[in-house]
Design an enzyme around this catalytic site. Structure first.
Site, PDB file in Angstrom:
ATOM      1  N   ARG A  35       0.810  -1.218   0.000  1.00 44.69           N
ATOM      2  CA  ARG A  35       0.000   0.000   0.000  1.00 44.69           C
ATOM      3  C   ARG A  35       0.845   1.271   0.000  1.00 44.69           C
ATOM      4  O   ARG A  35       0.410   2.311  -0.496  1.00 44.69           O
ATOM      5  CB  ARG A  35      -0.938   0.008   1.201  1.00 44.69           C
ATOM      6  CG  ARG A  35      -2.067  -1.008   1.033  1.00 44.69           C
ATOM      7  CD  ARG A  35      -3.096  -0.818   2.124  1.00 44.69           C
ATOM      8  NE  ARG A  35      -4.148  -1.817   2.036  1.00 44.69           N
ATOM      9  CZ  ARG A  35      -5.131  -1.919   2.924  1.00 44.69           C
ATOM     10  NH1 ARG A  35      -5.190  -1.094   3.946  1.00 44.69           N
ATOM     11  NH2 ARG A  35      -6.055  -2.843   2.792  1.00 44.69           N
ATOM     12  N   ASP A 137     -15.464   9.201  10.338  1.00 42.72           N
ATOM     13  CA  ASP A 137     -14.381   8.268  10.062  1.00 42.72           C
ATOM     14  C   ASP A 137     -13.070   9.016  10.268  1.00 42.72           C
ATOM     15  O   ASP A 137     -13.041  10.253  10.297  1.00 42.72           O
ATOM     16  CB  ASP A 137     -14.470   7.732   8.620  1.00 42.72           C
ATOM     17  CG  ASP A 137     -13.748   6.399   8.442  1.00 42.72           C
ATOM     18  OD1 ASP A 137     -14.414   5.349   8.422  1.00 42.72           O
ATOM     19  OD2 ASP A 137     -12.492   6.421   8.344  1.00 42.72           O
TER      20      ASP A 137
END
Ligand code: SAM
Length: 266
Positions: A35, A137
């Site tokens: 990632r 979030d």
């Protein structure tokens, strides 16, 4: 591709724990290097140690958020774990009979499918009562997506036909193959960035908190702290919903289990 060394991976484990409370097991080494590889390429860096230096330095203040965005897992879908939505419908009907609009918090909302599923149920059941949905979030990237409210058509397959018709618009032209959550519904859902691993801002009290599929990333101590923080924002008699594969059994909590993954604050 540059290899990530064990001591570098250990530093990323500390980084994401400090920033998000997320515990990454040693098995996640390939995931982390995969990632973050594009960030090394973006900054033309030769090693993960160089990237860690950049993360901890002051030259690229936005990089911490980018790394956090990349290291969080955001999988979600509309009407996931449908039993919770049956319960929501039932609670919303009861509140409607009392003329009371519900306040619901989706505390790890990801790209918005969960809070919009909640909003569809409330719009359908509570109509013009003053119900509200808050989606929060840690990842700014998913919140950007959530606010736009546009999704690939394949992602809409779990939305009941009646809700699709009433609350979603089918894209045409260059938006073909997508749906857009209707403006009126989007306006009823507020999104903001909240880190559950830090003291919470003033959010008020909620009737129901969805805290689903995020506890799995936390160790027991972090779970305990997060639950404690959230319960401060749940009204007495309110419900806390966690993911079906999660449990509060190992947490010494004051909530009462109503059914697996559904808890009530006394
Ligand atoms: C797998 S998704 C779950 C989405 C949705 N609740 C569901 O069940 O479909 C987990 C979300 O938790 C968020 N998250 C992870 N750590 C967090 C933290 N410390 N504070 C707030 N959100 C966090 C991630 O960014 C991600 O979007």
């Amino acid at each position: 591709m540059t290899e990530i060394k064990d001591h570098e991976f250990a530093k990323f484990q500390s980084f994401i724990f400090d920033e998000a409370g997320i515990t990454l097991s040693d098995a996640k080494k390939a995931l982390v290097s995969g990632r973050l590889a594009k960030r090394l390429a973006h900054h033309k860096l030769g090693s993960y140690s160089d990237y860690l230096k950049l993360l901890h330095g002051r030259s690229e203040p936005g990089e911490v958020q980018i790394a956090v965005d990349l290291l969080t897992t955001n999988e979600t879908y509309f009407f996931r774990e449908p039993k919770h939505f049956d319960l929501l419908k039932q609670l919303a009907r009861e509140a409607t009979q009392q003329g009371r609009g519900l306040r619901v918090w989706s505390a790890a909302s990801s790209t918005g499918e969960e809070p919009y599923s909640i909003a569809m149920i409330l719009a359908h059941t509570q109509g013009s009562l003053s119900w509200t949905v808050l989606g929060t979030d840690l990842s700014s990237r998913v919140l950007r997506h959530a606010r736009i409210g546009q999704y690939q058509m394949e992602r809409a397959s779990n939305i009941p036909t009646e809700f699709l018709r009433n609350y979603c618009l089918r894209g045409t032209g260059e938006d073909a193959g997508t749906i857009l959550v209707q403006r009126e519904l989007r306006d009823r859902v507020q999104f903001s960035q909240v880190n559950l691993h830090r003291p919470l801002p003033a959010l008020g009290q909620f009737d129901i908190i969805f805290l689903r599929n995020v506890l799995i990333y936390f160790n027991n101590e972090t779970k305990r702290q997060v639950i404690q923080r959230l319960l401060g924002h749940l009204r007495s008699g309110g419900h806390l919903l966690i993911g079906h594969s999660e449990t509060l059994n190992d947490i010494n909590s004051t909530v009462r289990a109503v059914s697996p993954s559904v808890y009530m604050k006394p």
